[in-house]
Design a protein around this motif. Structure first.
Motif, PDB file in Angstrom:
ATOM      1  N   LYS A 196       0.842  -1.205   0.000  1.00  0.00           N
ATOM      2  CA  LYS A 196       0.000   0.000   0.000  1.00  0.00           C
ATOM      3  C   LYS A 196       0.876   1.254   0.000  1.00  0.00           C
ATOM      4  CE  LYS A 196      -4.095  -2.160   2.058  1.00  0.00           C
ATOM      5  NZ  LYS A 196      -4.940  -2.373   0.888  1.00  0.00           N
ATOM      6  N   VAL A 211      -7.848   6.189   8.904  1.00  0.00           N
ATOM      7  CA  VAL A 211      -7.775   4.808   8.435  1.00  0.00           C
ATOM      8  C   VAL A 211      -6.343   4.292   8.588  1.00  0.00           C
ATOM      9  CG1 VAL A 211      -8.266   3.263   6.503  1.00  0.00           C
ATOM     10  CG2 VAL A 211      -9.622   5.344   6.795  1.00  0.00           C
ATOM     11  N   LYS A 234      -3.763   1.144   7.782  1.00  0.00           N
ATOM     12  CA  LYS A 234      -3.658  -0.004   6.869  1.00  0.00           C
ATOM     13  C   LYS A 234      -2.311  -0.697   7.001  1.00  0.00           C
ATOM     14  CE  LYS A 234      -6.681   1.969   3.382  1.00  0.00           C
ATOM     15  NZ  LYS A 234      -6.950   2.219   1.973  1.00  0.00           N
ATOM     16  N   VAL A 276      -7.160  -3.561   7.234  1.00  0.00           N
ATOM     17  CA  VAL A 276      -7.575  -2.153   7.193  1.00  0.00           C
ATOM     18  C   VAL A 276      -8.495  -1.870   8.368  1.00  0.00           C
ATOM     19  CG1 VAL A 276      -8.888  -0.430   5.885  1.00  0.00           C
ATOM     20  CG2 VAL A 276      -7.401  -2.034   4.682  1.00  0.00           C
ATOM     21  N   VAL A 288     -10.774   1.121   9.933  1.00  0.00           N
ATOM     22  CA  VAL A 288     -11.355   2.458   9.837  1.00  0.00           C
ATOM     23  C   VAL A 288     -11.728   2.839  11.270  1.00  0.00           C
ATOM     24  CG1 VAL A 288     -13.162   3.876   8.798  1.00  0.00           C
ATOM     25  CG2 VAL A 288     -12.241   1.929   7.527  1.00  0.00           C
ATOM     26  N   GLU A 312      -4.116   6.922   6.678  1.00  0.00           N
ATOM     27  CA  GLU A 312      -4.730   7.604   5.543  1.00  0.00           C
ATOM     28  C   GLU A 312      -5.940   8.419   5.977  1.00  0.00           C
ATOM     29  OE1 GLU A 312      -5.010   5.020   1.965  1.00  0.00           O
ATOM     30  OE2 GLU A 312      -7.120   5.533   2.110  1.00  0.00           O
ATOM     31  N   GLU A 313      -6.151   9.502   5.268  1.00  0.00           N
ATOM     32  CA  GLU A 313      -7.335  10.343   5.450  1.00  0.00           C
ATOM     33  C   GLU A 313      -8.596   9.501   5.237  1.00  0.00           C
ATOM     34  OE1 GLU A 313      -9.323  13.938   2.732  1.00  0.00           O
ATOM     35  OE2 GLU A 313      -7.486  12.953   2.134  1.00  0.00           O
ATOM     36  N   TYR A 314      -9.600   9.715   6.062  1.00  0.00           N
ATOM     37  CA  TYR A 314     -10.888   9.032   5.890  1.00  0.00           C
ATOM     38  C   TYR A 314     -11.649   9.706   4.753  1.00  0.00           C
ATOM     39  CZ  TYR A 314     -15.664   7.563   6.923  1.00  0.00           C
ATOM     40  OH  TYR A 314     -16.928   7.062   6.829  1.00  0.00           O
ATOM     41  N   LEU A 315     -12.043   8.919   3.756  1.00  0.00           N
ATOM     42  CA  LEU A 315     -12.747   9.478   2.600  1.00  0.00           C
ATOM     43  C   LEU A 315     -14.239   9.221   2.737  1.00  0.00           C
ATOM     44  CD1 LEU A 315     -10.367   8.124  -0.184  1.00  0.00           C
ATOM     45  CD2 LEU A 315     -10.494  10.477   0.642  1.00  0.00           C
ATOM     46  N   GLU A 374     -18.736   3.946  -2.299  1.00  0.00           N
ATOM     47  CA  GLU A 374     -17.676   3.127  -2.877  1.00  0.00           C
ATOM     48  C   GLU A 374     -18.144   2.458  -4.160  1.00  0.00           C
ATOM     49  OE1 GLU A 374     -16.336   1.325   1.232  1.00  0.00           O
ATOM     50  OE2 GLU A 374     -15.097   0.599  -0.429  1.00  0.00           O
ATOM     51  N   LYS A 377     -17.840  -4.990   2.207  1.00  0.00           N
ATOM     52  CA  LYS A 377     -16.713  -5.591   2.935  1.00  0.00           C
ATOM     53  C   LYS A 377     -17.041  -5.892   4.394  1.00  0.00           C
ATOM     54  CE  LYS A 377     -12.743  -5.447   0.361  1.00  0.00           C
ATOM     55  NZ  LYS A 377     -12.718  -4.302  -0.565  1.00  0.00           N
ATOM     56  N   ASN A 386     -14.104  -5.972   9.049  1.00  0.00           N
ATOM     57  CA  ASN A 386     -13.885  -6.106   7.613  1.00  0.00           C
ATOM     58  C   ASN A 386     -13.680  -7.566   7.251  1.00  0.00           C
ATOM     59  OD1 ASN A 386     -13.807  -4.181   5.528  1.00  0.00           O
ATOM     60  ND2 ASN A 386     -12.200  -3.069   6.610  1.00  0.00           N
ATOM     61  N   MET A 402     -13.566   5.553  -3.961  1.00  0.00           N
ATOM     62  CA  MET A 402     -14.599   6.285  -3.235  1.00  0.00           C
ATOM     63  C   MET A 402     -15.045   7.396  -4.162  1.00  0.00           C
ATOM     64  SD  MET A 402     -16.172   6.156  -0.317  1.00  0.00           S
ATOM     65  CE  MET A 402     -15.199   5.600   1.079  1.00  0.00           C
ATOM     66  N   ILE A 413      -9.024   4.142  -3.337  1.00  0.00           N
ATOM     67  CA  ILE A 413      -8.827   3.566  -2.005  1.00  0.00           C
ATOM     68  C   ILE A 413      -7.741   2.499  -2.077  1.00  0.00           C
ATOM     69  CG2 ILE A 413      -9.893   2.171  -0.190  1.00  0.00           C
ATOM     70  CD1 ILE A 413     -12.509   3.456  -0.739  1.00  0.00           C
ATOM     71  N   GLU A 414      -7.798   1.702  -3.110  1.00  0.00           N
ATOM     72  CA  GLU A 414      -6.806   0.628  -3.250  1.00  0.00           C
ATOM     73  C   GLU A 414      -6.816   0.143  -4.687  1.00  0.00           C
ATOM     74  OE1 GLU A 414      -7.820  -3.169  -1.619  1.00  0.00           O
ATOM     75  OE2 GLU A 414      -9.889  -3.022  -2.295  1.00  0.00           O
TER      76      GLU A 414
HETATM   77  P1  AMP Z   1      -9.127  -1.798   1.356  1.00  0.00           P
HETATM   78  O1  AMP Z   1      -8.683  -3.163   1.782  1.00  0.00           O
HETATM   79  O2  AMP Z   1      -8.017  -0.807   1.211  1.00  0.00           O
HETATM   80  O3  AMP Z   1     -10.078  -1.843   0.185  1.00  0.00           O
HETATM   81  O4  AMP Z   1     -10.068  -1.257   2.539  1.00  0.00           O
HETATM   82  C1  AMP Z   1     -11.166  -2.012   2.983  1.00  0.00           C
HETATM   83  C2  AMP Z   1     -12.347  -1.105   3.192  1.00  0.00           C
HETATM   84  O5  AMP Z   1     -12.037  -0.104   4.177  1.00  0.00           O
HETATM   85  C3  AMP Z   1     -12.748  -0.330   1.959  1.00  0.00           C
HETATM   86  O6  AMP Z   1     -13.585  -1.080   1.120  1.00  0.00           O
HETATM   87  C4  AMP Z   1     -13.444   0.868   2.570  1.00  0.00           C
HETATM   88  O7  AMP Z   1     -14.769   0.527   2.942  1.00  0.00           O
HETATM   89  C5  AMP Z   1     -12.671   1.107   3.821  1.00  0.00           C
HETATM   90  N1  AMP Z   1     -11.634   2.138   3.587  1.00  0.00           N
HETATM   91  C6  AMP Z   1     -10.357   1.944   3.214  1.00  0.00           C
HETATM   92  N2  AMP Z   1      -9.700   3.109   3.069  1.00  0.00           N
HETATM   93  C7  AMP Z   1     -10.588   4.079   3.370  1.00  0.00           C
HETATM   94  C8  AMP Z   1     -10.519   5.513   3.416  1.00  0.00           C
HETATM   95  N3  AMP Z   1      -9.395   6.178   3.170  1.00  0.00           N
HETATM   96  N4  AMP Z   1     -11.633   6.179   3.770  1.00  0.00           N
HETATM   97  C9  AMP Z   1     -12.786   5.525   4.056  1.00  0.00           C
HETATM   98  N5  AMP Z   1     -12.908   4.185   4.039  1.00  0.00           N
HETATM   99  C10 AMP Z   1     -11.833   3.459   3.700  1.00  0.00           C
END
Ligand code: AMP
Length: 428
Positions: A105, A143, A145, A155, A157, A187-190, A194, A216, A226, A275, A285-286
């Motif tokens: 990441k 967030v 990770k 991850v 949140v 990371e900043e919360y977005l 999604e 998720k 998650n 997002m 986000i990823e």
């Molecule tokens: P990821 O494995 O990076 O996809 O993260 C798993 C889940 O966490 C995502 O599907 C989002 O619901 C949530 N998430 C990850 N990063 C963020 C972010 N920066 N802001 C808000 N939600 C996030």
């Protein structure tokens, strides 16, 4: 042509089922597969693990496989495609250098920043005190990770300061995610809605697949821990044609151009987890370097074109001009899981009520299942993904849940609200 699908989950069942429908395909071998792939016409399981790259190369060579499709991320990050290429075995997936987009990441966030691709603000840390100081400065929500692969579970949140600090300590001091968490990204919360946007690419040309959205969080209302994913649907109504154009122009094309300028050739599925902000800006986000699970199941249920020739065109660098046809109906998949997942859960429970007949508007894809004598039993956390098709997401949901209710085992768990946002949009 013979095809090899690597992996044993619901995604791989859907890929194998799709490939087997092609008149050009004589047999699909799945390594290792599951009880569902074992039951499909023209499909055969071979008991080779998805991580055993040497044995997979031997299998592909001895079976004269014309195309290998890699399902899970671990072998891709470990360099399976590099090794298949070295033996001249056609394999659809990114090489290890390209799979870093999912494997780290921190690498991905640096890549996004360098190439001006929209994403949340962040910093990477290996030092627990510096990380805690950053969390205190930024405040919540925030967030946390794990840098490396953690099966979709690395991850957190955090909505409270204490949860944020605990997550930092768990990863950096306690080693909860092992090597994957020795470095973390904060990371900043977005905020927004999604969406998953998956494309097939030969490194230059891009074939977008139908849009999709997964859930998720384990529990209804998108709360709880998650997971790898509790359900998914396609299309995702948030991805309007205008938003799709923005995703292509602001995320997918600059990502491939950025990779090329970094000297990396990306072949395979590229999955952007996005997002979509209230202003309609798609923020990354990823990235995943493979299809999503469970998004693959509804996407494959809607795909009308043959998958294998598209993969081969991409491998030949000839994806330009290739189009895919889609069933205009929506598809929605409900994951039926073992009670307790994603933490501890029982295995070996007999599954009752699996449909015996084919249907034009539903399909049960297996994930954690095994055959025991005449029975199909549970063998993993996510056990089945039951997909329904319908003219709207609401009808697809009804079809899926009607089938879900006929299938049971001791301690089965599933969410009753998969697709709720899309259904609310349809009804507003
Ligand atoms: P990821 O494995 O990076 O996809 O993260 C798993 C889940 O966490 C995502 O599907 C989002 O619901 C949530 N998430 C990850 N990063 C963020 C972010 N920066 N802001 C808000 N939600 C996030």
């Amino acid at each position: 042509m013979k095809i090899l699908v690597i992996g044993g989950g619901g995604r791989e069942h859907a890929l194998a089922w799709k490939c087997a429908q092609s008149a050009e395909v004589t047999e699909v071998i799945v390594a290792p597969g599951n009880a569902g792939t074992a039951l499909e016409a023209k499909v055969r399981n071979v008991n080779v693990s998805a991580d055993d790259i040497d044995a997979l190369i031997e299998l592909a060579a001895s079976e004269k496989i014309g195309l290998t499709i890699v399902g899970p991320e671990q072998p891709l990050v470990a360099g399976i495609v590099d090794q298949f290429k070295a033996r001249d075995l056609p394999c659809f997936g990114p090489v290890a250098a390209a799979a870093q987009l999912e494997g780290s990441k921190a690498y991905t966030k640096d890549f996004l920043l360098r190439h001006g691709i929209p994403t949340g603000d962040y910093e990477s840390f290996t030092d627990v005190d510096l990380a805690l100081a950053y969390v205190r400065k930024k405040g919540v929500p925030i967030v946390i990770k794990a840098d490396g692969l953690a099966a979709g579970k690395g991850v957190i949140v955090a909505f409270s300061q204490i949860d944020a600090e605990d997550a930092v300590k768990d990863m950096l001091s306690q080693g909860v995610f092992g090597d994957a968490g020795h470095r973390i990204v904060i990371e900043e919360y977005l905020e927004g809605e999604e969406a998953s946007f998956i494309v097939m690419t030969d490194g230059t040309s891009i074939l977008p697949l139908a849009s999709s959205q997964d859930h998720k969080a384990r529990d209804e209302g998108d709360v709880g821990p998650n997971t790898g994913g509790m359900g998914a649907y396609s299309p995702a109504p948030v991805v309007t044609p205008a938003i799709e154009q923005r995703i292509m122009d602001q995320v997918i094309k600059p990502t491939l151009a950025g990779l090329r300028s970094d000297g990396i050739h990306y072949l395979g599925f590229l999955y952007a987890g996005l997002m979509i902000t209230a202003e309609g800006i798609p923020k990354v986000i990823e990235f995943n370097c493979r299809m999503g699970d469970p998004e693959t199941q509804p996407i494959m249920a809607r795909m009308k074109s043959d998958l294998a020739p598209i993969c081969l065109a991409a491998i030949a660098g000839e994806l330009s001009g290739v189009k895919a046809d889609w069933d205009p109906r929506a598809a929605l998949g409900v994951v039926m899981a073992a009670g307790g997942y994603p933490a501890g859960y029982a295995k070996g429970k007999i599954i009752r009520g699996l449909p015996l007949k084919r249907s034009h508007d539903s399909k049960v894809f297996h994930a954690g299942t095994a055959t025991r004598g005449a029975d199909v039993v549970t063998s993993g956390g996510r056990v089945l993904c039951v997909v329904g098709l319908g003219d709207t997401v609401a009808i697809a949901s009804d079809t899926a849940y009607n089938l879900v209710k006929t299938i049971e085992w001791d301690d089965v768990y599933y969410r009753n609200d998969i697709g709720h946002r899309a259904i609310e949009r349809e009804q507003s």
